[in-house]
Design an enzyme around this catalytic site. Structure first.
Site, PDB file in Angstrom:
ATOM      1  N   GLN A 281      91.952 100.946  60.960  1.00  0.00           N
ATOM      2  CA  GLN A 281      91.609  99.857  61.881  1.00  0.00           C
ATOM      3  C   GLN A 281      90.857 100.358  63.107  1.00  0.00           C
ATOM      4  O   GLN A 281      90.135  99.586  63.759  1.00  0.00           O
ATOM      5  CB  GLN A 281      92.868  99.088  62.312  1.00  0.00           C
ATOM      6  CG  GLN A 281      93.804  99.841  63.250  1.00  0.00           C
ATOM      7  CD  GLN A 281      94.747 100.817  62.564  1.00  0.00           C
ATOM      8  OE1 GLN A 281      94.652 101.038  61.356  1.00  0.00           O
ATOM      9  NE2 GLN A 281      95.678 101.373  63.320  1.00  0.00           N
TER      10      GLN A 281
ATOM     11  N   GLY B 129      83.676 109.204  52.238  1.00  0.00           N
ATOM     12  CA  GLY B 129      84.300 107.969  51.814  1.00  0.00           C
ATOM     13  C   GLY B 129      85.745 108.213  51.422  1.00  0.00           C
ATOM     14  O   GLY B 129      86.313 109.284  51.671  1.00  0.00           O
TER      15      GLY B 129
ATOM     16  N   GLU C 246      78.740 108.744  51.825  1.00  0.00           N
ATOM     17  CA  GLU C 246      77.554 108.074  52.345  1.00  0.00           C
ATOM     18  C   GLU C 246      76.626 109.003  53.131  1.00  0.00           C
ATOM     19  O   GLU C 246      77.081 109.916  53.821  1.00  0.00           O
ATOM     20  CB  GLU C 246      77.964 106.933  53.278  1.00  0.00           C
ATOM     21  CG  GLU C 246      78.816 105.868  52.622  1.00  0.00           C
ATOM     22  CD  GLU C 246      79.224 104.759  53.574  1.00  0.00           C
ATOM     23  OE1 GLU C 246      79.864 103.797  53.115  1.00  0.00           O
ATOM     24  OE2 GLU C 246      78.906 104.847  54.795  1.00  0.00           O
TER      25      GLU C 246
ATOM     26  N   TYR D 166      78.942 100.121  60.182  1.00  0.00           N
ATOM     27  CA  TYR D 166      78.773 100.699  58.853  1.00  0.00           C
ATOM     28  C   TYR D 166      79.915 100.357  57.898  1.00  0.00           C
ATOM     29  O   TYR D 166      79.993 100.913  56.808  1.00  0.00           O
ATOM     30  CB  TYR D 166      78.518 102.204  58.985  1.00  0.00           C
ATOM     31  CG  TYR D 166      77.140 102.412  59.572  1.00  0.00           C
ATOM     32  CD1 TYR D 166      76.026 102.554  58.765  1.00  0.00           C
ATOM     33  CD2 TYR D 166      76.943 102.339  60.953  1.00  0.00           C
ATOM     34  CE1 TYR D 166      74.755 102.661  59.300  1.00  0.00           C
ATOM     35  CE2 TYR D 166      75.670 102.439  61.503  1.00  0.00           C
ATOM     36  CZ  TYR D 166      74.582 102.595  60.668  1.00  0.00           C
ATOM     37  OH  TYR D 166      73.319 102.676  61.201  1.00  0.00           O
TER      38      TYR D 166
ATOM     39  N   ARG E  75      84.284 106.072  58.617  1.00  0.00           N
ATOM     40  CA  ARG E  75      85.567 106.628  58.201  1.00  0.00           C
ATOM     41  C   ARG E  75      85.771 108.042  58.734  1.00  0.00           C
ATOM     42  O   ARG E  75      86.795 108.352  59.327  1.00  0.00           O
ATOM     43  CB  ARG E  75      85.675 106.629  56.677  1.00  0.00           C
ATOM     44  CG  ARG E  75      87.025 107.101  56.141  1.00  0.00           C
ATOM     45  CD  ARG E  75      87.115 106.864  54.646  1.00  0.00           C
ATOM     46  NE  ARG E  75      88.409 107.280  54.116  1.00  0.00           N
ATOM     47  CZ  ARG E  75      88.655 108.469  53.578  1.00  0.00           C
ATOM     48  NH1 ARG E  75      87.671 109.383  53.504  1.00  0.00           N
ATOM     49  NH2 ARG E  75      89.850 108.774  53.107  1.00  0.00           N
TER      50      ARG E  75
ATOM     51  N   HIS F 215      90.756 113.395  58.807  1.00  0.00           N
ATOM     52  CA  HIS F 215      89.733 112.487  59.338  1.00  0.00           C
ATOM     53  C   HIS F 215      89.554 112.682  60.847  1.00  0.00           C
ATOM     54  O   HIS F 215      89.522 111.726  61.615  1.00  0.00           O
ATOM     55  CB  HIS F 215      90.075 111.017  59.061  1.00  0.00           C
ATOM     56  CG  HIS F 215      90.363 110.697  57.640  1.00  0.00           C
ATOM     57  ND1 HIS F 215      90.685 109.429  57.222  1.00  0.00           N
ATOM     58  CD2 HIS F 215      90.387 111.479  56.526  1.00  0.00           C
ATOM     59  CE1 HIS F 215      90.908 109.438  55.912  1.00  0.00           C
ATOM     60  NE2 HIS F 215      90.732 110.679  55.471  1.00  0.00           N
TER      61      HIS F 215
END
Length: 364
Positions: A181, A238, A244, A254, A219, A157
């Site tokens: 978070q 996702g 998305e 979002y 994300r 990520h």
């Protein structure tokens, strides 16, 4: 924040059933995926270049040549898409390639400098270079300048897509590095789309004064593109339920990790389109022929999503479906063709002889 009305529903798995409205105050028109595995489309693609090592970022030069970065080696090649000829222009120093990190996005600035987003020892960062093709092979990147540091780094990520918008400002898609978070923390650049000047300062007119944050609650942003009306679209990985495609509004949230995909909850902006991860894992995007074109990694297909003047989406359809493996980056050419990179040597694909490649696809 008032939620945006969503008028394109989820893409479902290959069964193609339409979703019902999920609490949205306004009825939404459906968008049904077509092009299940095995659909035609591969015959329309030709190979521009092959034998590439983990291609990720691509920047198009004014003469039509491409600068293509290798995620794992940090090396950048100049490739002529007409002939396939290539030149080693140099290597970005300090690239720490592991799992999903390494040399990621590339973008050519309006100032003529080349911008690179990469994973370093302690963070993800952006640096710019002067590019001088008159210098010797392998030494054509000069005058490095730090643009932005301190973007969170993780095993995955890491975001990485960068693009200059019609306003001449640099847009940066980041990930939350597995620390969900961060996506809701306005003080962190992780899980955001950032908007900065060419020198790295927060752009004037950003929704949060003095901050580079343009939108939050992401994300792992993987693609950025503007349509004919100058609207910004972004693709996003996702987790287990929905990938998305989002229409980006300044200051909008979002939803991640509070919601994944379309939820119809006040305070969060729903995606225009969503997919099951097996059908997409959307990476790079480009706008051409009235549509957003989205490269699918796990989905191993190129999605065409028609976009309307009001920001809604038409019926998505898949091409190059399971014909070339994982697809990473899409570049729209002036003649209407698309250049698409494969991503089969990234440790998660099944490399074929000659991989990885740049393909030319001509929409029919």
């Amino acid at each position: 924040m008032k939620p945006r009305t969503v008028t394109a529903l989820a893409l479902l798995p290959v069964l193609g059933a339409a979703l019902a409205g999920c609490g949205s105050s306004t009825p939404a028109a459906s968008a049904t995926a077509t092009g299940s595995p095995g659909a035609s489309g591969g015959a329309d693609a030709t190979t521009v270049a092959d034998r590439l090592n983990t291609p990720w970022g691509v920047a198009r030069l004014p003469d039509g040549a491409l600068l293509v970065g290798s995620r794992d080696t940090g090396r950048i090649l100049r490739i002529d898409p007409r002939t396939g000829a290539r030149t080693d222009i140099g290597t970005v120093p300090g690239v720490d390639a592991f799992v999903e990190g390494g040399l990621l996005g590339l973008a050519l600035g309006p100032n003529g400098r080349l911008y690179a987003y990469y994973t370093a020892a302690d963070d993800n960062r952006i640096v710019s270079f002067a590019y001088d093709p008159s210098r010797p092979t392998g030494a054509q990147l000069t005058d490095p300048a730090s643009v932005l540091t301190g973007i969170p780094k993780g095993d995955n990520h890491d975001g990485g897509r960068i693009a200059f918008g019609p306003d001449g400002l640099l847009y940066v898609g980041t990930g939350e590095t597995g620390r969900s978070q961060l996506a809701q923390d306005r003080n962190s650049p992780g899980g955001k789309i950032l908007r900065i000047t060419a020198d790295g300062a927060p752009a004037p007119g950003n929704p949060f004064p003095g901050s580079p944050v343009y939108s939050l609650g992401h994300r792992n942003v993987q693609g950025l593109a503007w349509d004919a009306q100058g609207r910004l679209w972004a693709s996003e990985f996702g987790q287990n339920t929905w990938d998305e495609l989002n229409l980006i509004e300044p200051g909008a949230n979002y939803g991640w990790p509070v919601v994944e995909g379309r939820a119809g909850r006040s305070g969060y902006t729903d995606p225009v389109v969503q997919w099951r991860p097996a059908d997409a894992s959307p990476s790079g995007i480009a706008y051409a022929d009235g549509a957003i074109w989205t490269a699918g990694l796990r989905g191993q297909r190129l999605w065409r999503i028609p976009v309307n003047g009001d920001g809604t989406a038409g019926t998505p359809a898949a091409v190059l479906d399971h014909t070339a493996g994982r697809l990473r980056t899409v570049v729209a050419e002036p003649d209407g063709t698309l250049l698409v990179t494969t991503s089969n040597t990234d440790g998660r694909g099944d490399p074929r002889p000659g991989d990885d490649r740049i393909l030319r696809y001509r929409p029919s």
